[in-house]
Design a protein around this motif. Sequence first.
Motif, PDB file in Angstrom:
ATOM      1  N   PHE A   1       0.795  -1.083   0.225  1.00 63.83           N
ATOM      2  CA  PHE A   1      -0.182   0.022   0.204  1.00 63.83           C
ATOM      3  C   PHE A   1       0.852   1.408   0.024  1.00 63.83           C
ATOM      4  CE2 PHE A   1      -2.746  -3.475   1.731  1.00 63.83           C
ATOM      5  CZ  PHE A   1      -4.207  -3.059   1.626  1.00 63.83           C
ATOM      6  N   ASP A   2       0.404   2.385  -0.282  1.00 65.86           N
ATOM      7  CA  ASP A   2       0.906   3.528  -0.274  1.00 65.86           C
ATOM      8  C   ASP A   2       0.943   4.391   0.961  1.00 65.86           C
ATOM      9  OD1 ASP A   2       1.160   4.126  -3.031  1.00 65.86           O
ATOM     10  OD2 ASP A   2      -0.965   4.780  -3.408  1.00 65.86           O
ATOM     11  N   MET A   3       0.035   3.765   1.784  1.00 60.73           N
ATOM     12  CA  MET A   3      -0.112   4.394   3.334  1.00 60.73           C
ATOM     13  C   MET A   3      -0.805   3.448   4.110  1.00 60.73           C
ATOM     14  SD  MET A   3       1.409   6.572   5.969  1.00 60.73           S
ATOM     15  CE  MET A   3       1.481   7.381   4.435  1.00 60.73           C
ATOM     16  N   VAL A   4      -0.056   3.322   5.031  1.00 58.51           N
ATOM     17  CA  VAL A   4      -0.175   2.302   6.215  1.00 58.51           C
ATOM     18  C   VAL A   4      -0.595   3.067   7.675  1.00 58.51           C
ATOM     19  CG1 VAL A   4       0.383   0.395   7.754  1.00 58.51           C
ATOM     20  CG2 VAL A   4       1.187   0.324   5.744  1.00 58.51           C
ATOM     21  N   VAL A   5      -1.801   2.733   8.384  1.00 57.00           N
ATOM     22  CA  VAL A   5      -2.348   3.736   9.434  1.00 57.00           C
ATOM     23  C   VAL A   5      -2.807   2.387  10.374  1.00 57.00           C
ATOM     24  CG1 VAL A   5      -3.804   5.646  10.433  1.00 57.00           C
ATOM     25  CG2 VAL A   5      -2.950   6.215   8.056  1.00 57.00           C
ATOM     26  N   LEU A   6      -2.043   2.956  11.473  1.00 61.44           N
ATOM     27  CA  LEU A   6      -2.347   2.249  12.463  1.00 61.44           C
ATOM     28  C   LEU A   6      -2.559   2.628  13.896  1.00 61.44           C
ATOM     29  CD1 LEU A   6       0.929   1.497  11.440  1.00 61.44           C
ATOM     30  CD2 LEU A   6       0.670  -0.645  12.448  1.00 61.44           C
ATOM     31  N   ASP A   7      -3.912   2.395  14.721  1.00 67.58           N
ATOM     32  CA  ASP A   7      -4.187   2.542  14.771  1.00 67.58           C
ATOM     33  C   ASP A   7      -3.865   2.151  16.309  1.00 67.58           C
ATOM     34  OD1 ASP A   7      -6.295   4.530  17.499  1.00 67.58           O
ATOM     35  OD2 ASP A   7      -7.664   2.138  16.709  1.00 67.58           O
ATOM     36  N   SER A   8      -3.676   2.335  18.325  1.00 72.85           N
ATOM     37  CA  SER A   8      -2.537   2.478  18.786  1.00 72.85           C
ATOM     38  C   SER A   8      -3.295   2.420  19.893  1.00 72.85           C
ATOM     39  CB  SER A   8      -1.168   2.962  18.811  1.00 72.85           C
ATOM     40  OG  SER A   8      -0.740   2.463  20.067  1.00 72.85           O
ATOM     41  N   PRO A   9      -2.899   2.261  20.981  1.00 70.09           N
ATOM     42  CA  PRO A   9      -3.282   1.688  21.723  1.00 70.09           C
ATOM     43  C   PRO A   9      -2.892   3.053  22.911  1.00 70.09           C
ATOM     44  CG  PRO A   9      -2.527  -0.408  22.171  1.00 70.09           C
ATOM     45  CD  PRO A   9      -2.411   0.752  20.691  1.00 70.09           C
ATOM     46  N   PRO A  10      -3.713   3.804  23.906  1.00 69.19           N
ATOM     47  CA  PRO A  10      -3.089   5.589  24.234  1.00 69.19           C
ATOM     48  C   PRO A  10      -1.234   5.107  24.886  1.00 69.19           C
ATOM     49  CG  PRO A  10      -5.317   4.633  25.399  1.00 69.19           C
ATOM     50  CD  PRO A  10      -4.581   3.875  24.219  1.00 69.19           C
ATOM     51  N   LEU A  11      -0.633   5.922  25.830  1.00 66.87           N
ATOM     52  CA  LEU A  11       0.443   5.889  25.375  1.00 66.87           C
ATOM     53  C   LEU A  11       0.964   5.757  27.246  1.00 66.87           C
ATOM     54  CD1 LEU A  11       2.527   8.599  23.304  1.00 66.87           C
ATOM     55  CD2 LEU A  11       2.855   5.764  22.990  1.00 66.87           C
ATOM     56  N   LEU A  12      -0.266   6.411  28.445  1.00 66.14           N
ATOM     57  CA  LEU A  12       0.415   6.468  29.516  1.00 66.14           C
ATOM     58  C   LEU A  12      -0.335   5.004  30.170  1.00 66.14           C
ATOM     59  CD1 LEU A  12      -0.214  10.154  30.888  1.00 66.14           C
ATOM     60  CD2 LEU A  12       2.015   9.007  29.894  1.00 66.14           C
ATOM     61  N   PRO A  13      -1.380   4.273  29.364  1.00 67.81           N
ATOM     62  CA  PRO A  13      -1.377   3.711  30.687  1.00 67.81           C
ATOM     63  C   PRO A  13      -0.855   2.134  29.962  1.00 67.81           C
ATOM     64  CG  PRO A  13      -3.558   4.207  29.418  1.00 67.81           C
ATOM     65  CD  PRO A  13      -2.517   4.898  29.043  1.00 67.81           C
ATOM     66  N   VAL A  14      -0.374   1.774  28.726  1.00 72.95           N
ATOM     67  CA  VAL A  14       0.365   0.763  28.492  1.00 72.95           C
ATOM     68  C   VAL A  14       1.537   0.941  27.201  1.00 72.95           C
ATOM     69  CG1 VAL A  14      -1.345  -1.299  28.059  1.00 72.95           C
ATOM     70  CG2 VAL A  14      -1.200   0.594  26.503  1.00 72.95           C
ATOM     71  N   THR A  15       2.732   0.153  27.084  1.00 72.76           N
ATOM     72  CA  THR A  15       3.598   0.533  25.943  1.00 72.76           C
ATOM     73  C   THR A  15       3.184   0.168  24.415  1.00 72.76           C
ATOM     74  OG1 THR A  15       4.477  -1.451  26.630  1.00 72.76           O
ATOM     75  CG2 THR A  15       5.172  -0.167  28.156  1.00 72.76           C
ATOM     76  N   ASP A  16       2.380  -0.651  24.266  1.00 79.28           N
ATOM     77  CA  ASP A  16       1.893  -0.851  22.912  1.00 79.28           C
ATOM     78  C   ASP A  16       1.749   0.278  21.750  1.00 79.28           C
ATOM     79  OD1 ASP A  16       1.284  -2.182  24.654  1.00 79.28           O
ATOM     80  OD2 ASP A  16      -1.085  -2.835  23.509  1.00 79.28           O
ATOM     81  N   GLY A  17       2.105   1.341  21.777  1.00 76.35           N
ATOM     82  CA  GLY A  17       1.860   2.721  20.792  1.00 76.35           C
ATOM     83  C   GLY A  17       3.388   3.073  21.092  1.00 76.35           C
ATOM     84  N   ALA A  18       4.021   2.761  22.206  1.00 74.77           N
ATOM     85  CA  ALA A  18       5.700   2.506  21.852  1.00 74.77           C
ATOM     86  C   ALA A  18       6.298   1.804  20.926  1.00 74.77           C
ATOM     87  CB  ALA A  18       6.698   2.780  23.358  1.00 74.77           C
ATOM     88  N   ILE A  19       5.600   0.352  21.467  1.00 79.22           N
ATOM     89  CA  ILE A  19       6.182  -0.407  20.615  1.00 79.22           C
ATOM     90  C   ILE A  19       6.750  -0.872  18.913  1.00 79.22           C
ATOM     91  CG2 ILE A  19       5.863  -3.038  19.907  1.00 79.22           C
ATOM     92  CD1 ILE A  19       5.084  -3.018  23.216  1.00 79.22           C
ATOM     93  N   LEU A  20       4.578   0.182  18.923  1.00 76.28           N
ATOM     94  CA  LEU A  20       4.555   0.070  17.698  1.00 76.28           C
ATOM     95  C   LEU A  20       5.318   1.392  16.241  1.00 76.28           C
ATOM     96  CD1 LEU A  20       0.866   0.037  17.675  1.00 76.28           C
ATOM     97  CD2 LEU A  20       2.517  -1.642  16.256  1.00 76.28           C
ATOM     98  N   GLY A  21       5.739   2.507  17.262  1.00 75.55           N
ATOM     99  CA  GLY A  21       6.353   3.618  17.145  1.00 75.55           C
ATOM    100  C   GLY A  21       7.660   3.085  16.616  1.00 75.55           C
TER     101      GLY A  21
END
Length: 498
Positions: free
Chosen positions: A389-409
């Motif tokens: 794809f030309d662009m991939v957009v990922l909806d991530s969990p919020p940063l403060l409750p969990v670390t998932d967003g930083a991992i995806l980042g």
Amino acid sequence: MTDSPPDTTLVHSKGSHHMDLRGYLKVLQRRWISILVITLATVAVAAGVTFALTPQYTASTRLFFGVQGATTGSDLAQGSTFAENQLTSYAQVATSPLVLQPVISKLGLQTTPDGLAQQVSAYAPTDTVIIQVTVNDTNPQRAADIANAVGEQLASVASDLSPRRQDGSQAVKATILSPAQLPTGQSSPNILRNIAAGLILGLLLGIAVAIVRRLLDTGVRNETDLEQVTDVPVLGVVPFDSDADAHPVVIRDDPLSVRSEALRRVRTNLQFVEAAEHSRSVVVTSSIPGEGKTTAALNLALSLADAGLSVALVDADLRRPSLARFAGIEGSVGLTTVLIGEANLDDVLQPYGDTSLRVLPAGQVPPNPSELLGSGAMAELLERLTAQFDMVVLDSPPLLPVTDGAILGRLAGTTLLVAGADRLHRTQLRAALESLSTAGVHVSGIVLNKVAAHNFGPYEYGYTYSQRGAQTGASVPARRAEARAASDADKEVEHARG
């Protein structure tokens, strides 16, 4: 995966929350209702206290202290000097029992000399031989009677206290210049003065409360507040819409609305960032829940698709997935199903209407979301999507409750942080940015979401212009049809050029 060192420029702090004159005026404009309420309440209190006080009436008499019986210049000088020097003493005598007790007896007052002294005052103007006796009382006639009685008694006592000449005559004589008259109106409380004072005090108090509330407010309401925390650019300011929950896909539901225009501005700015950074994947996250990251990711992906790009939207919030519900698609199989090898990617990617957008829902909620998102399978999946794809957009969990967003980042090319102006505080935003900086995640920009109309700042003109444009339209369905027709026409033009 990005292995660059942490970006320490994401977060900064300033010593104070500075506002210029225009900022103060906007605060007063926003909080005019509270200022008005405080002002009216203060006026009401002042009026209540004023009307609760017992009316007082004031009567005054004046006495002249002159030299009498002087036959020589030396006698006249001696008497005048004595009168001037002793005038202050005479004024004090006016409130002494020597004067007040006979007055009480003469008028039959039910008080004591000390009590009456609270009502009587005597004043001697500088460089004069005049004493003014003033009496306050709740009864106007009694005030005049007491003033006249005190004046007469003071004249008598002063004559007795003055020195005598060799022939036994008095050197100083007190004469009443103007007897006290019956007061025609109350002297206190002064209703107009007290209400005016209450009005001024209430207005100042209301303004002070409004400014203090703003200075103590730690919320992120506008771009100025963001500048207190970070230098990360603001890619867009999206206004608050009370109908957003009922119509989350605003790009499709109301394409000519203010929110739609604001989200298209985010898309345009993000494309400039992508072109400069050569990134083809973006993580959309937030600091805390409820800031609107999922609807922002969905509308951003759809606007990118409307611009002619092939877009994959991935629900990477494996803890509280909601993208499938907002998009109106089946969400039982999706990202987790692909990551554990139970389905192929092409089988679970779902088209969104007749657009070039493909949606990958979260699938079943796993017991180990952080491990799945940080796995090699996730990295391979993201590489495959960015190649397809030309662009991939990922909806991530919020940063403060969990670390998932930083991992995806760290896996994606860049990160877009959504800041909800209706709930986010600067300390929370600062903590979220610090977590991304520590993880070495690059943040392309911030989307200030759910901004009240009065905080729109430089976008205020566009907000008003869009509102007027929406009001001139026939109806929402008509505007949607018009927008889709325009989009189809654009596609035809692009096809002809190709």
